[in-house]
Design a protein around this motif. Structure first.
Motif, PDB file in Angstrom:
ATOM      1  N   ILE A 288      -3.067 -22.733 -35.374  1.00 44.95           N
ATOM      2  CA  ILE A 288      -3.591 -23.377 -34.186  1.00 44.95           C
ATOM      3  C   ILE A 288      -3.170 -22.521 -33.278  1.00 44.95           C
ATOM      4  CG2 ILE A 288      -2.310 -24.981 -31.898  1.00 44.95           C
ATOM      5  CD1 ILE A 288      -1.770 -27.201 -34.379  1.00 44.95           C
ATOM      6  N   VAL A 289      -4.079 -22.201 -32.107  1.00 49.93           N
ATOM      7  CA  VAL A 289      -4.521 -21.188 -31.016  1.00 49.93           C
ATOM      8  C   VAL A 289      -4.640 -22.249 -30.192  1.00 49.93           C
ATOM      9  CG1 VAL A 289      -5.404 -19.433 -29.859  1.00 49.93           C
ATOM     10  CG2 VAL A 289      -5.896 -19.587 -32.547  1.00 49.93           C
ATOM     11  N   ASP A 290      -3.219 -22.226 -28.751  1.00 52.92           N
ATOM     12  CA  ASP A 290      -2.979 -23.448 -28.062  1.00 52.92           C
ATOM     13  C   ASP A 290      -2.316 -23.031 -26.728  1.00 52.92           C
ATOM     14  OD1 ASP A 290      -1.887 -25.437 -26.565  1.00 52.92           O
ATOM     15  OD2 ASP A 290      -0.586 -26.221 -28.090  1.00 52.92           O
ATOM     16  N   PHE A 291      -3.373 -22.852 -26.089  1.00 49.78           N
ATOM     17  CA  PHE A 291      -3.761 -21.762 -24.391  1.00 49.78           C
ATOM     18  C   PHE A 291      -3.610 -23.478 -22.966  1.00 49.78           C
ATOM     19  CE2 PHE A 291      -4.474 -18.212 -27.230  1.00 49.78           C
ATOM     20  CZ  PHE A 291      -3.510 -17.166 -26.598  1.00 49.78           C
ATOM     21  N   ARG A 292      -2.563 -24.799 -23.986  1.00 53.84           N
ATOM     22  CA  ARG A 292      -3.166 -25.937 -22.897  1.00 53.84           C
ATOM     23  C   ARG A 292      -2.240 -25.042 -21.546  1.00 53.84           C
ATOM     24  NH1 ARG A 292      -3.021 -30.269 -27.226  1.00 53.84           N
ATOM     25  NH2 ARG A 292      -0.887 -28.843 -27.994  1.00 53.84           N
ATOM     26  N   SER A 293      -0.976 -25.210 -22.268  1.00 49.70           N
ATOM     27  CA  SER A 293      -0.269 -25.044 -21.467  1.00 49.70           C
ATOM     28  C   SER A 293       1.434 -24.472 -21.498  1.00 49.70           C
ATOM     29  CB  SER A 293       0.733 -26.691 -20.895  1.00 49.70           C
ATOM     30  OG  SER A 293       2.023 -26.657 -19.776  1.00 49.70           O
ATOM     31  N   ASP A 294       2.669 -24.251 -20.710  1.00 51.70           N
ATOM     32  CA  ASP A 294       3.765 -23.737 -20.883  1.00 51.70           C
ATOM     33  C   ASP A 294       4.732 -24.451 -21.948  1.00 51.70           C
ATOM     34  OD1 ASP A 294       4.057 -24.485 -18.596  1.00 51.70           O
ATOM     35  OD2 ASP A 294       3.964 -22.517 -17.985  1.00 51.70           O
ATOM     36  N   ASN A 295       4.205 -25.565 -21.378  1.00 58.76           N
ATOM     37  CA  ASN A 295       5.196 -26.670 -21.797  1.00 58.76           C
ATOM     38  C   ASN A 295       4.962 -27.607 -23.421  1.00 58.76           C
ATOM     39  OD1 ASN A 295       3.096 -28.773 -21.581  1.00 58.76           O
ATOM     40  ND2 ASN A 295       4.047 -28.979 -19.371  1.00 58.76           N
ATOM     41  N   THR A 296       3.575 -26.568 -24.102  1.00 56.85           N
ATOM     42  CA  THR A 296       3.149 -27.330 -25.625  1.00 56.85           C
ATOM     43  C   THR A 296       4.650 -26.547 -26.114  1.00 56.85           C
ATOM     44  OG1 THR A 296       2.476 -25.563 -25.470  1.00 56.85           O
ATOM     45  CG2 THR A 296       0.920 -27.642 -24.483  1.00 56.85           C
ATOM     46  N   GLY A 297       5.021 -25.307 -25.825  1.00 57.37           N
ATOM     47  CA  GLY A 297       6.009 -24.281 -26.892  1.00 57.37           C
ATOM     48  C   GLY A 297       7.229 -25.010 -26.780  1.00 57.37           C
ATOM     49  N   ALA A 298       8.044 -24.401 -28.612  1.00 52.72           N
ATOM     50  CA  ALA A 298       9.232 -24.883 -28.227  1.00 52.72           C
ATOM     51  C   ALA A 298      10.249 -24.849 -28.083  1.00 52.72           C
ATOM     52  CB  ALA A 298       9.701 -23.717 -29.842  1.00 52.72           C
ATOM     53  N   ALA A 299      11.328 -25.157 -28.385  1.00 55.81           N
ATOM     54  CA  ALA A 299      12.143 -24.735 -27.307  1.00 55.81           C
ATOM     55  C   ALA A 299      12.620 -23.420 -27.522  1.00 55.81           C
ATOM     56  CB  ALA A 299      13.817 -25.590 -27.205  1.00 55.81           C
ATOM     57  N   ALA A 300      13.916 -22.541 -26.621  1.00 58.04           N
ATOM     58  CA  ALA A 300      14.407 -20.870 -27.556  1.00 58.04           C
ATOM     59  C   ALA A 300      15.457 -21.304 -28.638  1.00 58.04           C
ATOM     60  CB  ALA A 300      14.116 -20.513 -25.559  1.00 58.04           C
ATOM     61  N   PRO A 301      15.263 -20.481 -29.121  1.00 58.48           N
ATOM     62  CA  PRO A 301      16.662 -21.010 -30.534  1.00 58.48           C
ATOM     63  C   PRO A 301      18.014 -20.976 -29.512  1.00 58.48           C
ATOM     64  CG  PRO A 301      15.372 -19.417 -31.253  1.00 58.48           C
ATOM     65  CD  PRO A 301      14.638 -19.966 -29.959  1.00 58.48           C
ATOM     66  N   GLU A 302      18.353 -19.699 -28.715  1.00 58.39           N
ATOM     67  CA  GLU A 302      19.313 -20.320 -28.012  1.00 58.39           C
ATOM     68  C   GLU A 302      20.010 -20.959 -27.566  1.00 58.39           C
ATOM     69  OE1 GLU A 302      16.837 -17.866 -27.914  1.00 58.39           O
ATOM     70  OE2 GLU A 302      16.935 -15.997 -27.920  1.00 58.39           O
ATOM     71  N   ILE A 303      19.064 -21.464 -26.584  1.00 60.39           N
ATOM     72  CA  ILE A 303      19.173 -22.607 -25.906  1.00 60.39           C
ATOM     73  C   ILE A 303      19.635 -23.547 -27.057  1.00 60.39           C
ATOM     74  CG2 ILE A 303      18.013 -24.947 -24.366  1.00 60.39           C
ATOM     75  CD1 ILE A 303      16.874 -22.457 -23.059  1.00 60.39           C
ATOM     76  N   LEU A 304      18.640 -24.128 -27.736  1.00 61.64           N
ATOM     77  CA  LEU A 304      19.281 -25.397 -28.960  1.00 61.64           C
ATOM     78  C   LEU A 304      20.724 -25.246 -29.367  1.00 61.64           C
ATOM     79  CD1 LEU A 304      15.771 -25.772 -31.101  1.00 61.64           C
ATOM     80  CD2 LEU A 304      16.555 -27.481 -28.856  1.00 61.64           C
ATOM     81  N   ALA A 305      20.985 -23.541 -29.806  1.00 63.23           N
ATOM     82  CA  ALA A 305      22.903 -23.473 -30.202  1.00 63.23           C
ATOM     83  C   ALA A 305      22.883 -23.784 -29.633  1.00 63.23           C
ATOM     84  CB  ALA A 305      21.861 -21.727 -30.498  1.00 63.23           C
ATOM     85  N   ALA A 306      22.883 -22.752 -27.572  1.00 61.22           N
ATOM     86  CA  ALA A 306      24.070 -23.541 -26.691  1.00 61.22           C
ATOM     87  C   ALA A 306      24.333 -25.247 -26.437  1.00 61.22           C
ATOM     88  CB  ALA A 306      23.330 -23.401 -25.274  1.00 61.22           C
ATOM     89  N   LEU A 307      22.902 -26.047 -26.192  1.00 61.41           N
ATOM     90  CA  LEU A 307      22.993 -27.541 -27.233  1.00 61.41           C
ATOM     91  C   LEU A 307      24.467 -27.493 -28.086  1.00 61.41           C
ATOM     92  CD1 LEU A 307      19.366 -28.977 -26.509  1.00 61.41           C
ATOM     93  CD2 LEU A 307      22.021 -29.399 -25.469  1.00 61.41           C
ATOM     94  N   ALA A 308      23.878 -27.451 -29.474  1.00 67.65           N
ATOM     95  CA  ALA A 308      25.218 -27.482 -30.496  1.00 67.65           C
ATOM     96  C   ALA A 308      25.947 -26.760 -30.053  1.00 67.65           C
ATOM     97  CB  ALA A 308      24.691 -26.532 -31.443  1.00 67.65           C
ATOM     98  N   ALA A 309      26.557 -25.928 -29.936  1.00 65.21           N
ATOM     99  CA  ALA A 309      28.163 -25.765 -29.019  1.00 65.21           C
ATOM    100  C   ALA A 309      28.506 -26.552 -27.781  1.00 65.21           C
ATOM    101  CB  ALA A 309      27.901 -24.144 -28.446  1.00 65.21           C
ATOM    102  N   ALA A 310      27.738 -27.533 -27.117  1.00 70.25           N
ATOM    103  CA  ALA A 310      27.987 -28.312 -26.367  1.00 70.25           C
ATOM    104  C   ALA A 310      28.663 -29.533 -26.499  1.00 70.25           C
ATOM    105  CB  ALA A 310      26.938 -28.125 -24.946  1.00 70.25           C
TER     106      ALA A 310
END
Ligand SMILES: Cc1ncc(COP(=O)(O)O)c(C=O)c1O
Length: 350
Positions: free
Chosen positions: A5-27
């Motif tokens: 997939i070549v996706d330039f629709r928006s910057d909200n089509t992307g993933a969440a950063a792993p560091e942010i997911l890790a912070a959620l898990a830690a919380a």
């Protein structure tokens, strides 16, 4: 990157950063008081204060639209006017949420290039606003989008100039920073320079587009604006009951500079794309590429061809495409888009 997939629709089509997911898990351990009375939200207030070199109050909210509308409602009475660019997100894309949340404020559109507000046009509009006339809505706020909805970035002196005009006319200044990180990265400036030191009173701080999951924030630089906002935000249903999870995302973004690293990746991809596009005949960059978005004019057949190839992007007009680079855009996606543009412009020239 999923498949090819070549996706330039928006910057909200992307993933969440792993560091942010890790912070959620830690919380996600134990209990914490709701509605922001938790240690992570407290830490967020402190860290944001350090980041902005100023005492701030931070209200995490779920979307950029909520941040904009509530921030503006906090500085605009129901009979007020909000001055903004014709291209501003609050005008083009938020269903007049600012008018709704403020109980009736009116948007007043000001001319300018590439989503910017022209200072002379702003001054003229304010001089003719009918200040004090009960027949007219009253100038109350200025909305500056940084980076703009056309992918341009105001220079520091430009923000200062708008801030000074606003101050002269008694307006509060709101900055829509859905792409604040991309702007700070481009300018290589301190966040303080671009905000309160330049006259900004209240900021929508975007995180969702830049590696977050579901968290943006309102950052208030003026103490007297905090109290009324508490009520505005509560009655709008935007005091998140499990706020620690929003605060965890925002903290992970700002602690250690992740927000700037991610925005830097998106901006670099956009710059690479811009260089490639400038070298292709028949394509024209319709706005300076200073953040992570490109607006490209091309013959309609070229854009039809891209769509037929399955490239994902937003078509603003038949001959105007918007390409947005996500923090996680892959180098191969940039190359694939350039290759497709080469094919399509080459086909047209042949
Ligand atoms: C400049 C700008 N401001 C605000 C928003 C609103 O963000 P959300 O879609 O999270 O409501 C966007 C989203 O595209 C945006 O581009």
């Amino acid at each position: 990157m999923s498949g090819s997939i070549v996706d330039f629709r928006s910057d909200n089509t992307g993933a969440a950063a792993p560091e942010i997911l890790a912070a959620l898990a830690a919380a996600n351990h134990g209990t914490a008081a709701g509605y922001g009375d938790d240690p992570l939200t407290e830490r967020l207030q402190e860290r944001m204060g350090e980041l902005f070199e100023h005492k701030v109050h931070v209200f995490p909210v779920a979307t950029g639209t909520a941040a904009n509308a509530l921030a503006l409602a906090g500085v605009t009475p129901s009979w007020g006017s909000i001055y903004c660019s014709r291209e501003a997100h609050i005008e083009t894309s938020e269903c007049n949420a600012a008018g709704f949340m403020s109980g009736g404020a009116k948007l007043h559109l000001v001319a300018g290039e590439h989503g910017r507000i022209d200072p002379a046009a702003l001054e003229e509009a304010l001089e003719n606003a009918g200040k004090g006339l009960a027949h007219r809505s009253q100038p109350a706020a200025l909305n500056i989008v940084q980076a703009t909805d056309r992918g341009a970035v105001y220079r520091l002196d430009e923000v200062r100039e708008l801030g000074a005009i606003a101050r002269l006319h008694g307006l509060h200044v709101h900055m829509d920073g859905a792409r604040f990180a991309n702007a700070v990265t481009h300018l290589r400036c301190a966040p303080a320079e671009l905000t309160w030191k330049a006259g900004v009173d209240i900021l929508s701080f975007g995180a969702t587009k830049n590696g977050g999951l579901t968290a943006d924030a309102i950052v208030v630089f003026k103490e007297e604006l905090v109290e009324p906002l508490r009520y505005q935000i509560r009655r709008a249903g935007h005091v998140l009951s499990k706020m620690r999870f929003a605060s965890a995302q925002l903290l992970a973004a700002i602690e250690g500079g992740l927000w700037l690293e991610l925005a830097g990746r998106a901006n670099e991809a956009a710059a690479r794309l811009a260089t490639g596009i400038e070298a292709l005949p028949g394509l024209r960059l319709a706005a300076p590429v200073e953040a992570n978005m490109l607006f490209v004019e091309a013959a309609p057949e070229v854009l039809d061809g891209l769509e037929a190839e399955g490239i994902l992007f937003f078509r603003r007009r038949r001959d105007l495409a918007r390409f947005v680079c996500r923090w996680d855009v892959a180098g191969e996606e940039v190359e694939a888009l350039l290759a497709a543009l080469r094919r399509q412009t080459g086909r047209r020239a042949a």
